[in-house]
Scaffold this active site. Structure first.
Site, PDB file in Angstrom:
ATOM      1  N   GLU A 117       0.833  -1.204   0.000  1.00  0.00           N
ATOM      2  CA  GLU A 117       0.000   0.000   0.000  1.00  0.00           C
ATOM      3  C   GLU A 117       0.868   1.255   0.000  1.00  0.00           C
ATOM      4  OE1 GLU A 117      -4.190  -0.917   1.176  1.00  0.00           O
ATOM      5  OE2 GLU A 117      -3.161  -1.116   3.107  1.00  0.00           O
ATOM      6  N   GLU A 137      -4.069 -10.032   2.807  1.00  0.00           N
ATOM      7  CA  GLU A 137      -4.978  -9.829   3.941  1.00  0.00           C
ATOM      8  C   GLU A 137      -6.190 -10.756   3.934  1.00  0.00           C
ATOM      9  OE1 GLU A 137      -2.767  -5.864   3.795  1.00  0.00           O
ATOM     10  OE2 GLU A 137      -3.306  -7.497   2.426  1.00  0.00           O
TER      11      GLU A 137
END
Length: 261
Positions: A117, A137
């Site tokens: 990210e 995730e």
């Protein structure tokens, strides 16, 4: 040129002429971020943004194994589930949203979860041959809410972005290059030389023109509302039973038992 603000040992900030070099420095933990490190990175980029003598930043990780594996889940998950937003209380922003000077990522290994990210908030990316990129995730019942659902489909083809988001499986450096996630793949021993070379090329250009070019490109994407949507919908996942089971299974090194609740 002003002095760099004091940083913890886990995040290094150096000014080399017109170039700022920032190093995530926790290699024994695959450069996983603590809350202190997030605050340090924010302070470093604020200083970089405000220093007129700095024109380009390079973000890298210490060691040869990892750029960053994201947040240290043992610290982050309890904080997030308790309502701590780890410095991102403004839901219209994500890492480096307001930095309009160029940022080059020098990816020296694992670039996963939050590390991926952070990468999406940079402008130019050079990867070592052994680098790996991923958003794992969902494998642990949580989702990446640092902007990946918004930025990634705008940076690479839709189907590949969905593959990364929905399977949780990583890709290697060559695949990242093929899909346009990174600009170059180089031998690990030449990674920083390549990043510095790219920074020097940019520094030969007009700094106002460079910053304005980036600002126009970023602002024209109008990412603020999609970022808010990601946070709002992400809250229902982070508050679920699965979001408690996944990190617990990760810490216990076992397969999670999800219930969809």
């Amino acid at each position: 040129m002003s002095q760099a603000p004091k940083m913890p040992d886990t995040f290094l900030y150096e000014k080399r002429g017109k170039i700022a070099v920032m190093t995530i420095n926790r290699p024994e933990a695959l450069n996983a971020f603590t809350a202190e490190m997030l605050r340090a990175m924010d302070a470093a980029f604020a200083d970089f943004n405000d220093d007129p003598d700095l024109w380009v930043a390079i973000l890298t990780g210490a060691g040869e194994k990892s750029f960053s594996s994201g947040m240290d889940l043992k610290e982050a998950i309890p904080l997030l589930q308790g309502g701590d937003e780890l410095g991102y209380e403004d839901h219209t922003k994500r890492p480096f949203s307001d930095v309009f000077k160029p940022i080059i990522a020098a990816v020296n290994g694992f670039c996963i979860a939050g590390g991926m990210e952070f990468l999406q908030g940079t402008d130019l990316r050079i990867a070592a041959e052994h680098a790996r990129f991923g958003l794992g995730e969902v494998r642990w019942g949580i989702i990446p809410t640092g902007g990946s659902h918004v930025r990634l489909p705008r940076q690479i083809p839709w189907a590949v972005a969905m593959e990364l988001l929905l399977t949780g499986q990583p890709i290697d450096g060559q695949r990242a290059y093929q899909i346009g996630l990174v600009n170059r793949v180089v031998p690990r021993e030449t990674l920083m030389d390549a990043a510095l070379e790219m920074a020097e090329v940019i520094c030969k250009n007009g700094p106002l023109a460079v910053r304005t070019a980036k600002e126009i490109a970023v602002r024209s994407l109008a990412l603020e509302q999609p970022f808010v949507l990601e946070k709002a919908l992400g809250a229902r996942v982070m508050g679920s039973e699965d979001a408690k089971e996944g990190p617990r299974a990760f810490a216990e090194k076992r397969a999670p038992k999800f219930t969809g609740r």
